[in-house]
Design a protein around this motif. Sequence first.
Motif, PDB file in Angstrom:
ATOM      1  N   HIS A 166      -6.778   1.553  -2.648  1.00 19.22           N
ATOM      2  CA  HIS A 166      -6.663   0.932  -1.326  1.00 19.22           C
ATOM      3  C   HIS A 166      -8.074   0.746  -0.768  1.00 19.22           C
TER       4      HIS A 166
ATOM      5  N   ALA B  86      -2.876   0.307  -3.996  1.00 15.64           N
ATOM      6  CA  ALA B  86      -2.316  -0.946  -3.512  1.00 15.64           C
ATOM      7  C   ALA B  86      -2.076  -1.872  -4.693  1.00 15.64           C
TER       8      ALA B  86
ATOM      9  N   ASN C 294       0.857  -1.183   0.000  1.00 18.72           N
ATOM     10  CA  ASN C 294       0.000   0.000   0.000  1.00 18.72           C
ATOM     11  C   ASN C 294       0.890   1.229   0.000  1.00 18.72           C
TER      12      ASN C 294
END
Length: 156
Positions: free
Chosen positions: A113, A123, A77
Amino acid sequence: MTVDEITAFIEALGGVQTLRPSEGDGTPEIAWGDRFFTYAPDGSDGAAAQPFTTIVTKDYPDEPPSGLDRPEAFRVNLHVGTEEFVARIGRDPKAAPGDLEPLSATDDVFFAHPSYGTLGWIAVKNPSAGTELALQELITKAHAQAKHRHDRRAGA
């Protein structure tokens, strides 16, 4: 790319403090095995600083699942900001978060994310050849932005 390869790449950027929560260190069990990377060149303020990149090895209970329930699965991330988010994800981060949720189960593909997409975080799960160079570029930019924030706070 492995967790250790990504960690080595990030740490080589300089000034990085890597937090590695584990049993017995007082951190919540849910974070054990994960890695949190902050820019803290003096090593003293890393725990208080916002990470610029994290690696998680399991799905967190308050997030939509990313399929991290299998051995060796992990998700990187990183904060990229609005402009880079739009360039990589193809939509504004403030748009409806559910638009790209199905991609979170796909390996080697950038996606918003699951919790912090609206804040400009993206991510990638199990990055490999398809995302390796882009991931390294984005991590380098995230590191530079974290350094800039640190230096600004320090009055440098």
